[in-house]
Design a protein around this motif. Structure first.
Motif, short mmCIF file in Angstrom:
data_model
loop_
_atom_site.label_atom_id
_atom_site.label_comp_id
_atom_site.label_asym_id
_atom_site.label_seq_id
_atom_site.Cartn_x
_atom_site.Cartn_y
_atom_site.Cartn_z
N GLU A 5 1.01 -1.57 0.35
CA GLU A 5 0.14 -0.06 -0.08
C GLU A 5 1.19 1.29 0.24
OE1 GLU A 5 -0.93 0.93 4.53
OE2 GLU A 5 -1.82 -1.49 4.04
N GLN A 6 0.68 2.54 -0.44
CA GLN A 6 1.45 3.29 -0.74
C GLN A 6 1.38 3.71 1.02
OE1 GLN A 6 -0.91 6.58 -3.10
NE2 GLN A 6 2.06 7.47 -2.97
N VAL A 7 2.43 4.67 1.31
CA VAL A 7 3.27 4.63 2.87
C VAL A 7 3.79 6.30 2.28
CG1 VAL A 7 4.31 4.14 4.56
CG2 VAL A 7 3.38 2.13 3.30
N TYR A 8 3.27 6.70 2.98
CA TYR A 8 4.28 8.07 3.16
C TYR A 8 5.26 8.94 4.58
CZ TYR A 8 0.69 10.99 5.08
OH TYR A 8 -0.48 11.20 5.79
N ASN A 9 6.30 9.73 4.35
CA ASN A 9 6.67 10.17 5.66
C ASN A 9 6.94 11.50 5.32
OD1 ASN A 9 7.64 7.84 6.96
ND2 ASN A 9 9.06 7.55 5.06
N VAL A 10 6.20 12.45 6.16
CA VAL A 10 7.17 14.03 5.84
C VAL A 10 7.96 14.53 6.89
CG1 VAL A 10 6.38 16.34 6.13
CG2 VAL A 10 3.94 14.32 5.81
N VAL A 11 9.08 15.00 6.17
CA VAL A 11 10.26 15.16 6.94
C VAL A 11 10.63 17.13 6.37
CG1 VAL A 11 11.50 12.73 6.37
CG2 VAL A 11 11.70 14.62 4.49
N SER A 12 11.73 16.81 7.08
CA SER A 12 11.52 18.95 7.90
C SER A 12 12.70 18.91 6.04
CB SER A 12 12.07 18.98 8.33
OG SER A 12 13.59 18.46 9.11
N GLU A 13 13.69 18.28 5.85
CA GLU A 13 14.46 18.15 4.64
C GLU A 13 13.69 19.01 3.29
OE1 GLU A 13 16.91 16.47 7.39
OE2 GLU A 13 15.04 15.79 6.23
N GLN A 14 15.05 19.66 2.24
CA GLN A 14 14.12 20.14 0.95
C GLN A 14 14.40 18.86 0.04
OE1 GLN A 14 11.88 22.92 0.45
NE2 GLN A 14 12.01 23.37 2.62
N PRO A 15 13.09 18.68 -0.78
CA PRO A 15 13.65 18.20 -1.92
C PRO A 15 15.41 17.87 -2.50
CG PRO A 15 11.28 18.60 -1.86
CD PRO A 15 12.35 19.79 -0.98
N GLU A 16 15.40 19.25 -2.92
CA GLU A 16 16.79 19.19 -3.45
C GLU A 16 17.89 18.56 -2.61
OE1 GLU A 16 14.08 21.95 -4.51
OE2 GLU A 16 14.92 22.05 -2.56
N GLN A 17 17.84 18.83 -0.97
CA GLN A 17 18.62 17.81 -0.37
C GLN A 17 19.09 16.92 0.05
OE1 GLN A 17 16.42 20.57 2.97
NE2 GLN A 17 19.28 21.05 3.33
N ILE A 18 17.80 16.04 -0.46
CA ILE A 18 17.61 14.94 0.07
C ILE A 18 17.80 14.05 -1.96
CG2 ILE A 18 15.55 12.94 0.11
CD1 ILE A 18 13.87 14.87 1.40
N ILE A 19 17.73 14.76 -2.53
CA ILE A 19 17.58 13.68 -4.03
C ILE A 19 19.38 14.11 -4.77
CG2 ILE A 19 15.70 13.43 -4.37
CD1 ILE A 19 15.88 15.39 -7.12
N LYS A 20 20.15 15.26 -4.07
CA LYS A 20 20.96 15.58 -5.08
C LYS A 20 22.11 14.54 -4.44
CE LYS A 20 23.67 18.05 -0.64
NZ LYS A 20 23.82 19.11 -0.45
#
Length: 65
Positions: A47-62
């Motif tokens: 099933e679809q699971v999600y997390n909400v985090v404080s980091e910006q997407p650019e910080q996560i995927i760089k």
């Protein structure tokens, strides 16, 4: 090899997320769909699971140097 990253969730706890399983990484600045503001990372695990985090997407995927 799995790409695990450490993020901080909205409860100020460390969470470890496997980017190989991430379906979407999006900003939730207006808190419309989900009550918490931050970056929403959705994963599929039956099933679809999600997390909400404080980091910006650019910080996560760089890419790491």
């Amino acid at each position: 090899m799995a790409s695990w990253i450490k993020c901080i969730n909205t409860k100020h706890e460390a969470v470890y997320i496997n980017l190989d399983n991430a379906v979407t990484v999006t900003r939730n600045d207006v808190a419309d769909r989900i009550a918490e503001r931050g970056t929403v990372m959705s994963c599929m695990r039956g099933e679809q699971v999600y997390n909400v985090v404080s980091e910006q997407p650019e910080q996560i995927i760089k890419p790491k140097s």
